[in-house]
Design a protein around this motif. Structure first.
Motif, PDB file in Angstrom:
ATOM      1  N   ASP A 182      -0.424  26.490 -29.548  1.00 52.96           N
ATOM      2  CA  ASP A 182      -0.397  27.207 -28.276  1.00 52.96           C
ATOM      3  C   ASP A 182      -0.424  26.225 -27.107  1.00 52.96           C
ATOM      4  O   ASP A 182       0.268  26.387 -26.107  1.00 52.96           O
ATOM      5  CB  ASP A 182      -1.595  28.156 -28.187  1.00 52.96           C
ATOM      6  N   ILE A 183      -1.221  25.170 -27.263  1.00 51.37           N
ATOM      7  CA  ILE A 183      -1.354  24.190 -26.192  1.00 51.37           C
ATOM      8  C   ILE A 183      -0.090  23.352 -26.022  1.00 51.37           C
ATOM      9  O   ILE A 183       0.412  23.197 -24.907  1.00 51.37           O
ATOM     10  CB  ILE A 183      -2.592  23.311 -26.451  1.00 51.37           C
ATOM     11  N   VAL A 184       0.468  22.827 -27.103  1.00 52.66           N
ATOM     12  CA  VAL A 184       1.673  21.997 -26.937  1.00 52.66           C
ATOM     13  C   VAL A 184       2.871  22.860 -26.536  1.00 52.66           C
ATOM     14  O   VAL A 184       3.759  22.411 -25.808  1.00 52.66           O
ATOM     15  CB  VAL A 184       1.982  21.131 -28.179  1.00 52.66           C
ATOM     16  N   LEU A 185       2.891  24.103 -26.990  1.00 41.60           N
ATOM     17  CA  LEU A 185       3.975  25.001 -26.574  1.00 41.60           C
ATOM     18  C   LEU A 185       3.877  25.282 -25.078  1.00 41.60           C
ATOM     19  O   LEU A 185       4.896  25.377 -24.386  1.00 41.60           O
ATOM     20  CB  LEU A 185       3.932  26.305 -27.375  1.00 41.60           C
ATOM     21  N   ALA A 186       2.640  25.383 -24.554  1.00 41.92           N
ATOM     22  CA  ALA A 186       2.470  25.578 -23.109  1.00 41.92           C
ATOM     23  C   ALA A 186       3.094  24.416 -22.346  1.00 41.92           C
ATOM     24  O   ALA A 186       3.706  24.611 -21.288  1.00 41.92           O
ATOM     25  CB  ALA A 186       0.987  25.718 -22.755  1.00 41.92           C
ATOM     26  N   GLN A 187       2.967  23.203 -22.881  1.00 46.37           N
ATOM     27  CA  GLN A 187       3.550  22.039 -22.208  1.00 46.37           C
ATOM     28  C   GLN A 187       5.074  22.137 -22.212  1.00 46.37           C
ATOM     29  O   GLN A 187       5.744  21.918 -21.197  1.00 46.37           O
ATOM     30  CB  GLN A 187       3.137  20.726 -22.895  1.00 46.37           C
TER      31      GLN A 187
ATOM     32  N   LYS B 233      16.461  27.038 -25.686  1.00 43.76           N
ATOM     33  CA  LYS B 233      16.650  27.439 -27.088  1.00 43.76           C
ATOM     34  C   LYS B 233      15.440  27.046 -27.935  1.00 43.76           C
ATOM     35  O   LYS B 233      15.014  27.810 -28.815  1.00 43.76           O
ATOM     36  CB  LYS B 233      17.916  26.776 -27.667  1.00 43.76           C
ATOM     37  N   ALA B 234      14.878  25.888 -27.663  1.00 47.95           N
ATOM     38  CA  ALA B 234      13.734  25.425 -28.465  1.00 47.95           C
ATOM     39  C   ALA B 234      12.562  26.386 -28.316  1.00 47.95           C
ATOM     40  O   ALA B 234      11.942  26.795 -29.306  1.00 47.95           O
ATOM     41  CB  ALA B 234      13.322  24.019 -28.035  1.00 47.95           C
ATOM     42  N   VAL B 235      12.255  26.758 -27.077  1.00 46.24           N
ATOM     43  CA  VAL B 235      11.137  27.688 -26.860  1.00 46.24           C
ATOM     44  C   VAL B 235      11.439  29.030 -27.526  1.00 46.24           C
ATOM     45  O   VAL B 235      10.566  29.625 -28.165  1.00 46.24           O
ATOM     46  CB  VAL B 235      10.852  27.867 -25.353  1.00 46.24           C
ATOM     47  N   GLN B 236      12.683  29.462 -27.406  1.00 49.00           N
ATOM     48  CA  GLN B 236      13.074  30.731 -28.033  1.00 49.00           C
ATOM     49  C   GLN B 236      12.824  30.685 -29.535  1.00 49.00           C
ATOM     50  O   GLN B 236      12.288  31.626 -30.120  1.00 49.00           O
ATOM     51  CB  GLN B 236      14.574  30.924 -27.807  1.00 49.00           C
TER      52      GLN B 236
ATOM     53  N   GLU C 247       9.087  30.631 -30.384  1.00 46.51           N
ATOM     54  CA  GLU C 247       8.487  31.956 -30.167  1.00 46.51           C
ATOM     55  C   GLU C 247       8.919  32.937 -31.255  1.00 46.51           C
ATOM     56  O   GLU C 247       8.139  33.790 -31.671  1.00 46.51           O
ATOM     57  CB  GLU C 247       8.857  32.472 -28.766  1.00 46.51           C
ATOM     58  N   ALA C 248      10.156  32.799 -31.711  1.00 48.18           N
ATOM     59  CA  ALA C 248      10.616  33.674 -32.801  1.00 48.18           C
ATOM     60  C   ALA C 248       9.795  33.408 -34.065  1.00 48.18           C
ATOM     61  O   ALA C 248       9.395  34.343 -34.776  1.00 48.18           O
ATOM     62  CB  ALA C 248      12.103  33.432 -33.069  1.00 48.18           C
ATOM     63  N   ALA C 249       9.514  32.132 -34.316  1.00 49.31           N
ATOM     64  CA  ALA C 249       8.700  31.785 -35.490  1.00 49.31           C
ATOM     65  C   ALA C 249       7.306  32.381 -35.359  1.00 49.31           C
ATOM     66  O   ALA C 249       6.734  32.902 -36.321  1.00 49.31           O
ATOM     67  CB  ALA C 249       8.634  30.279 -35.654  1.00 49.31           C
TER      68      ALA C 249
ATOM     69  N   GLY D  11       7.051  35.873 -36.294  1.00 47.13           N
ATOM     70  CA  GLY D  11       7.331  36.186 -37.689  1.00 47.13           C
ATOM     71  C   GLY D  11       8.802  36.140 -38.052  1.00 47.13           C
ATOM     72  O   GLY D  11       9.188  36.549 -39.145  1.00 47.13           O
ATOM     73  N   GLU D  12       9.649  35.632 -37.138  1.00 43.20           N
ATOM     74  CA  GLU D  12      11.088  35.587 -37.428  1.00 43.20           C
ATOM     75  C   GLU D  12      11.592  34.152 -37.492  1.00 43.20           C
ATOM     76  O   GLU D  12      12.680  33.849 -37.038  1.00 43.20           O
ATOM     77  CB  GLU D  12      11.849  36.341 -36.336  1.00 43.20           C
ATOM     78  N   GLY D  13      10.774  33.282 -38.043  1.00 43.10           N
ATOM     79  CA  GLY D  13      11.159  31.884 -38.075  1.00 43.10           C
ATOM     80  C   GLY D  13      12.166  31.563 -39.156  1.00 43.10           C
ATOM     81  O   GLY D  13      12.331  32.311 -40.108  1.00 43.10           O
ATOM     82  N   GLU D  14      12.835  30.431 -38.966  1.00 48.21           N
ATOM     83  CA  GLU D  14      13.767  29.970 -39.989  1.00 48.21           C
ATOM     84  C   GLU D  14      13.169  28.748 -40.670  1.00 48.21           C
ATOM     85  O   GLU D  14      12.484  27.956 -40.017  1.00 48.21           O
ATOM     86  CB  GLU D  14      15.094  29.569 -39.342  1.00 48.21           C
TER      87      GLU D  14
END
Lengths: 547, 225
Positions: A455-460, A481-484, A487-489, A492-495
């Motif tokens: 959560d913290i590194v994604l905030a950055q 695209k990276a954030v998308q 967030e999909a992962a 629960g929709e990760g690849e």
């Protein structure tokens, strides 16, 4: 500068810069409409239509997020629901030590939602600010009091002996002191002054980059509010040394208190004869002015800053050429951070040897660090270079709640997180780089053991995506695209293999982006994935099966 | 007085050029065609698509269209690393393209599609942007069809309109991922001060700005592939 100042005046008076206003400005200035649209649409300060009379901006970045910014925004919306107000989320306000932070009509503050409501309704007239400035000069202030301000510049500029020899000695002192840029890039200051001084052409300009917007960083805010005279004096000395007669302080618009302090310092400098037509009998005039940014983190990138000063969208330039050779209007321009310029008077006054002795062991000088996150006493601290992160953490009361530390990031959102095992790393550019991160701005964010590191590194990374200027493909599209995909992962929709994919994408951003923002945008996530392999929150990205 | 001459090596081959020559130009003189989308000889280079990046031994890769040659420079235009980045950049752009390129189906010269073919790109490992984030058509101009979804923000139309024709209509508007081109104060193209000179459509490498007459001539104005 004039065009943007004009747009900001309209925004301030009317609450918006609408098409009619732009049509009028186009007629009066001869500027084509498209240029005005380009400016209005780029800078956050401008709106097309006036919003509610009370605009509350809540910080969404990492230090505030750790202190419950989402709930804070929700509560603010609740207490303001019966009022004509709007609550929006914005990027780091530079109040990380008072998290969660917000701004009411551009005045930054923090406090309980009910108090913010009272302030925005005019019920309580004073902006809340728990900070009181220190009543003694700070450690890097060579002057005992206001009556002695600018004495260093006076002695230097009004001094005897060949002027060029005096200029040479200043540059040598800066080189000997080891002073490096405090805005994050750490370029040796003496060298930068020498290059700009030698560069052919002019008129030359000194620019102070006071656009401090790196999440977790607020040391310049403190320096500007509490000792603006040091910055002004540093700029006067810089201008005299490099042969410039003009200084511009590029200030983020969220730092209104700093702006007032700077205007007062500039007026006092003029009174003291340090600014004006003939400074200290040198035969040279020097003027310093403040330019308030219309907003956006990218304006802290030095060439984007120059674009704004030239009344264009704040989109970074390709480098080379560098500003020392081709800067403002294509002329040699010296750009330094607030803390860098504020260190100049004491180095000139007391000498490079004095400065070097202030460091711990073999390190040189004093550093202002911004501490936030899971630390008992967040704030700005002045410590010797070479102090370890552990020592700084102890100075600030340690991690609250007797929790262990999981990680820290030493220099702002651009610098990767290091584990607690790196706590004994000294605060130093080279040492921090060898440890796998970077000192950057010296903004240390502490993360306790119970935090969700993803959560913290994604905030950055979200911050960089939010602040991308949009000019170049890798950053504009890649960060989005990276954030998308992350967030999909999380939804629960990760690849499978998302971590490898992010590493590939990160390499493209790091090597092909025009500026530092794109170059580091994905680094917080990608570096942490490699450095914290056992972190539970990362499993959603490292899983080799579809989630 | 002639310009100073500079010698450098590109992909192991030495070349001597006048000072001020860009790496892209020097490479072209050697017969090396560095791929680019935002660059077009005749337009001031801006280095925004990053397809033309080359390795000059620095911390980051340099955009060859804007980077001037320096004496003794050693440039590589064709490393595996660079090809990987070209692929990723092209994939990023393809992810947001509409179902059909109006340029590709009419004149067959969509430069982004051409690049994708040259790089043998089959799948795009990025989420589709056209469905999630549609950017819309602007059919208001009698002459130019605008498909914002196909726009790659290469800035060629901006330079064509403002610096070649000096009609001063087009700008980038917005910031970050939401940036798109706009006319005057973000008016529809047909309602702006656009004089329909067609320079933007001539400059555009994708299906974003296409001459309507061409679409009609090949009978594809409403067709989707």
């Amino acid at each position: 500068m004039d065009l943007l100042r004009r747009l900001m005046a309209v925004q301030h008076e009317r609450g918006a810069v609408d098409d009619a206003a732009l049509q009028r400005i186009a007629r009066e200035t001869g500027e084509p409409l498209y240029r005005l649209e380009g400016l209005r649409s780029f800078y956050p300060a401008f709106r097309e239509r006036p919003g509610a009379p009370a605009r509350i901006a809540v910080c969404r970045d990492v230090a505030c997020r750790m202190k419950g910014a989402k709930g804070y925004a929700r509560r603010l919306r609740e207490v303001l629901s019966d009022v004509d107000a709007e609550v929006e989320e914005v990027s780091c306000l530079g109040l990380c030590d008072q998290a969660p932070a917000c701004a009411v009509n551009d005045v930054s503050l923090s406090g309980a939602a009910e108090d913010i409501r009272d302030y925005s309704l005019g019920v309580s007239p004073l902006p809340l600010s728990p900070e009181t400035p220190p009543n003694a000069p700070m450690p890097t202030d060579p002057h005992p009091g206001p009556e002695a301000h600018y004495a260093t510049a006076r002695a230097l500029i009004g001094g005897s002996g060949a002027a060029d020899a005096r200029r040479d000695r200043v540059i040598q002192a800066l080189r000997d002191s080891g002073l490096r840029g405090m805005g994050g890039a750490a370029f040796p200051t003496g060298d930068k002054w020498a290059y700009t001084r030698q560069a052919p052409g002019g008129p030359k300009t000194v620019v102070c980059n006071a656009d401090e917007s790196e999440p977790g960083t607020f040391k310049d805010r403190a320096l500007l509010e509490w000792q603006p005279h040091l910055l002004v004096e540093g700029m006067i000395i810089a201008a005299w040394v490099i042969g410039a007669q003009r200084g511009i302080i590029y200030l983020r618009h969220e730092y209104e208190r700093a702006r007032r302090a700077l205007e007062q310092a500039i007026a006092a400098a003029r009174e003291a004869g340090a600014l004006g037509g003939d400074v200290f009998g040198s035969g040279k005039g020097i003027e310093v002015e403040v330019f308030v940014s219309p907003g956006g983190y990218i304006l802290g990138e030095e060439t984007a800053l120059l674009e704004a000063l030239e009344d264009r969208r704040g989109e970074p330039r390709n480098k080379p050429p560098f500003p020392t050779v081709s800067g403002l209007d294509g002329r040699p321009t010296l750009i330094n951070n607030v803390e860098t310029l504020a260190a100049v008077p004491v180095i000139v006054e007391r000498g490079a040897d004095w400065w070097r002795r202030q460091g711990a062991g073999d390190y040189a000088g004093l550093k202002y660090v911004s501490l936030s996150g899971d630390v008992r006493r967040p704030g700005v601290y002045c410590v010797p270079w070479g102090t370890t992160v552990r020592e700084v953490l102890e100075l600030a009361g340690g991690v609250p709640g007797d929790r262990a530390l999981k990680a820290f990031s030493p220099g702002g959102a651009s610098t990767p997180f290091l584990p607690a095992s790196a706590l004994d790393t000294p605060l130093d550019f080279d040492a921090m780089r060898e440890a796998g991160s970077g000192l950057g701005t010296g903004a240390i964010l502490f993360v306790a053991e119970d935090r969700d590191l993803l959560d913290i590194v994604l905030a950055q990374t979200r911050f960089f995506r939010n602040e991308s200027c949009g000019k170049c493909v890798p950053c504009r599209v890649g960060s989005h695209k990276a954030v998308q995909q992350i967030e999909a992962a999380l939804a629960g929709e990760g690849e499978p293999g998302l971590d490898d994919h992010l590493e590939t994408l990160n390499a493209t951003l790091a090597r092909t982006s025009i500026c530092g923002l794109g170059q580091v945008a994905l680094l917080p996530v990608v570096d942490a994935l490699a450095r914290f392999p056992d972190e539970p929150s990362f499993r959603v990205l490292t899983s080799k099966e579809a989630t | 007085m002639s310009a100073r001459e500079i010698s450098l090596t590109i992909d192991g081959r030495e070349v001597t050029v006048a000072e001020g020559t860009t790496i892209w130009e020097a490479a072209a003189a050697l017969g090396i065609d560095i791929p680019a989308l935002c660059h077009s000889p005749g337009l001031r280079p801006v280095g925004v698509c990053r397809l033309c990046v080359v390795d000059v031994g620095a911390r980051t890769l340099a955009a060859s269209c804007v980077r001037e040659c320096e004496p003794g420079m050693s440039v590589r235009t064709d490393t595996d690393e660079i090809e990987g980045h070209r692929r990723t950049l092209t994939e990023l752009l393809l992810a947001d393209q509409p179902e059909t390129s109006r340029r590709e189906v009419s004149t067959g010269d969509d430069a982004l599609y051409g690049l994708a073919r040259d790089l043998n790109i089959a799948d795009v490992p990025f989420p589709d942007g056209a469905e999630a984030h549609p950017r819309g058509f602007d059919d208001s101009s009698p002459v130019i069809a605008v498909d914002h979804q196909a726009c790659i923000l290469c800035d060629r139309c901006v330079r064509a309109c403002d610096e070649v024709q000096h009609n001063d209509v087009i700008t980038r508007s917005g910031k970050g991922y939401d940036v798109r081109i706009a006319f005057d104060l973000d008016a529809a193209m047909g309602e702006s001060t656009c004089v329909a000179c067609g320079e933007c459509a001539a400059a555009c490498p994708t299906g974003a700005l296409v001459h309507k007459r061409v679409l009609r001539a090949v009978g594809t104005s409403e067709e989707t592939a």
